[in-house]
Design an enzyme around this catalytic site. Sequence first.
Site, PDB file in Angstrom:
ATOM      1  N   LYS A  58     -18.942 -31.838  51.020  1.00 40.56           N
ATOM      2  CA  LYS A  58     -20.029 -30.913  51.359  1.00 40.56           C
ATOM      3  C   LYS A  58     -21.345 -31.546  50.895  1.00 40.56           C
ATOM      4  O   LYS A  58     -21.672 -31.544  49.722  1.00 40.56           O
ATOM      5  CB  LYS A  58     -19.822 -29.559  50.688  1.00 40.56           C
ATOM      6  CG  LYS A  58     -20.830 -28.522  51.168  1.00 40.56           C
ATOM      7  CD  LYS A  58     -20.501 -27.117  50.688  1.00 40.56           C
ATOM      8  CE  LYS A  58     -21.509 -26.107  51.205  1.00 40.56           C
ATOM      9  NZ  LYS A  58     -22.914 -26.470  50.935  1.00 40.56           N
ATOM     10  N   TYR A  84     -35.043 -59.538  60.686  1.00 41.86           N
ATOM     11  CA  TYR A  84     -35.388 -58.226  61.260  1.00 41.86           C
ATOM     12  C   TYR A  84     -36.927 -58.102  61.306  1.00 41.86           C
ATOM     13  O   TYR A  84     -37.510 -57.779  62.349  1.00 41.86           O
ATOM     14  CB  TYR A  84     -34.780 -57.118  60.390  1.00 41.86           C
ATOM     15  CG  TYR A  84     -35.053 -55.723  60.897  1.00 41.86           C
ATOM     16  CD1 TYR A  84     -36.273 -55.090  60.670  1.00 41.86           C
ATOM     17  CD2 TYR A  84     -34.090 -55.032  61.633  1.00 41.86           C
ATOM     18  CE1 TYR A  84     -36.530 -53.821  61.144  1.00 41.86           C
ATOM     19  CE2 TYR A  84     -34.336 -53.755  62.117  1.00 41.86           C
ATOM     20  CZ  TYR A  84     -35.565 -53.157  61.867  1.00 41.86           C
ATOM     21  OH  TYR A  84     -35.814 -51.891  62.359  1.00 41.86           O
ATOM     22  N   GLU A 104     -13.669 -32.312  54.238  1.00 37.03           N
ATOM     23  CA  GLU A 104     -14.891 -33.128  54.263  1.00 37.03           C
ATOM     24  C   GLU A 104     -15.708 -32.886  52.994  1.00 37.03           C
ATOM     25  O   GLU A 104     -15.634 -31.806  52.404  1.00 37.03           O
ATOM     26  CB  GLU A 104     -15.741 -32.746  55.484  1.00 37.03           C
ATOM     27  CG  GLU A 104     -15.005 -32.856  56.796  1.00 37.03           C
ATOM     28  CD  GLU A 104     -15.789 -32.302  57.976  1.00 37.03           C
ATOM     29  OE1 GLU A 104     -17.002 -31.983  57.811  1.00 37.03           O
ATOM     30  OE2 GLU A 104     -15.202 -32.184  59.056  1.00 37.03           O
TER      31      GLU A 104
HETATM   32  C1  LIG Z   1     -19.657 -26.187  60.263  1.00 28.59           C
HETATM   33  O1  LIG Z   1     -20.731 -25.915  59.369  1.00 28.59           O
HETATM   34  C2  LIG Z   1     -20.959 -26.778  58.329  1.00 28.59           C
HETATM   35  N1  LIG Z   1     -20.176 -27.861  58.125  1.00 28.59           N
HETATM   36  C3  LIG Z   1     -20.430 -28.682  57.084  1.00 28.59           C
HETATM   37  N2  LIG Z   1     -19.643 -29.779  56.874  1.00 28.59           N
HETATM   38  C4  LIG Z   1     -19.909 -30.606  55.849  1.00 28.59           C
HETATM   39  N3  LIG Z   1     -19.111 -31.679  55.666  1.00 28.59           N
HETATM   40  N4  LIG Z   1     -20.939 -30.410  54.968  1.00 28.59           N
HETATM   41  C5  LIG Z   1     -21.748 -29.346  55.133  1.00 28.59           C
HETATM   42  N5  LIG Z   1     -22.775 -29.162  54.265  1.00 28.59           N
HETATM   43  C6  LIG Z   1     -21.525 -28.422  56.202  1.00 28.59           C
HETATM   44  N6  LIG Z   1     -22.321 -27.340  56.409  1.00 28.59           N
HETATM   45  C7  LIG Z   1     -22.059 -26.509  57.445  1.00 28.59           C
HETATM   46  C8  LIG Z   1     -22.938 -25.313  57.694  1.00 28.59           C
END
Ligand SMILES: COc1nc2nc(N)nc(N)c2nc1C
Length: 308
Positions: free
Chosen positions: A110, A32, A108
């Site tokens: 956070k 690279y 998901e």
């Molecule tokens: C739709 O809004 C959001 N979606 C999210 N999704 C994930 N996985 N992690 C976050 N920190 C998050 N924060 C926001 C404001």
Amino acid sequence: ATHRINQLRTDLIEWTRQYYVLDQPTVEDHVYDESYRQLTELEQTFPSLVTPGSPTQRVGGQVLPGFEKVTHEIPMLSLGDVFSIEELSEFDQRLQKSVGSEVSYNAELKIDGLAISLTYENGVFIKGSTRGDGTIGEDITENLKTVKSIPLTLTEPISLEVRGECYMPTKAFVALNKRREEAGEATFANPRNAAAGSLRQLNTAETAQRQLSTFIYYLVNPELLNVRTQSEALKRLTELGFRTNNESRVTNNMTEISAYIAEYQAKRHDLSYDIDGIVLKANLFTIHDEVGNTVKVPKWAIAYKFPP
Ligand SMILES: COc1nc2nc(N)nc(N)c2nc1C
């Protein structure tokens, strides 16, 4: 020279994507580095051939006078949050009642970083900004260009806006604080503050040193890509070249949601980045349109925060 420059760029863009987006490096660092050196040399010899999307534009180097303001056409909302399974179940019940059916969620992690918005025109990255107050954010495009997991060009010439989290991996955070301590500078309290501080740098070359990464988690205007659910949207965004988090999954009831929470509460400190909970998003976009948002938060999503 043009042919050689384009070949080098194509290689370096693909290798960057494999290393920083897919976490699957395919070439040795020295391969690279050698190609990067050759491209830099050629661009210095033929400056007129430099393009904004060239890998050499990722190192930053200008000191900005300040940050312009950006207006979010679609407000950039935060998330409502709950702190117990009971409250989560109440949210789920309320949502089921208002849509009159069971609700599947895309669960998901956070990510604990800084929310960003990225705009692309015909597949080219043209603007990146912070949330700000949800309507007015700061234009940090030049700093975001130095974040290697943010594609400067997409795999298709599509115009869209995505949102996600820019974060500092734990390893990078520890190394940065060590350097700052040795330099007698104040250390950052946590990776989130370090990421925010790194993106608010007016010296973009400094931002480039901070090893920031991203997880893209939201497609504004999903009808653009003909995707019906959040889980499909994330798959599509990965195909387009964005870095998305692999730990998300569709959950169909509170049992599956509780299992996901338990799994990642246990795994939380094994991850290479900070999370402060999980986010549940109604998977069907029709539900998003049906229930809409309050002034501050979506009504189709909720954050469950882990105990500190
Ligand atoms: C739709 O809004 C959001 N979606 C999210 N999704 C994930 N996985 N992690 C976050 N920190 C998050 N924060 C926001 C404001």
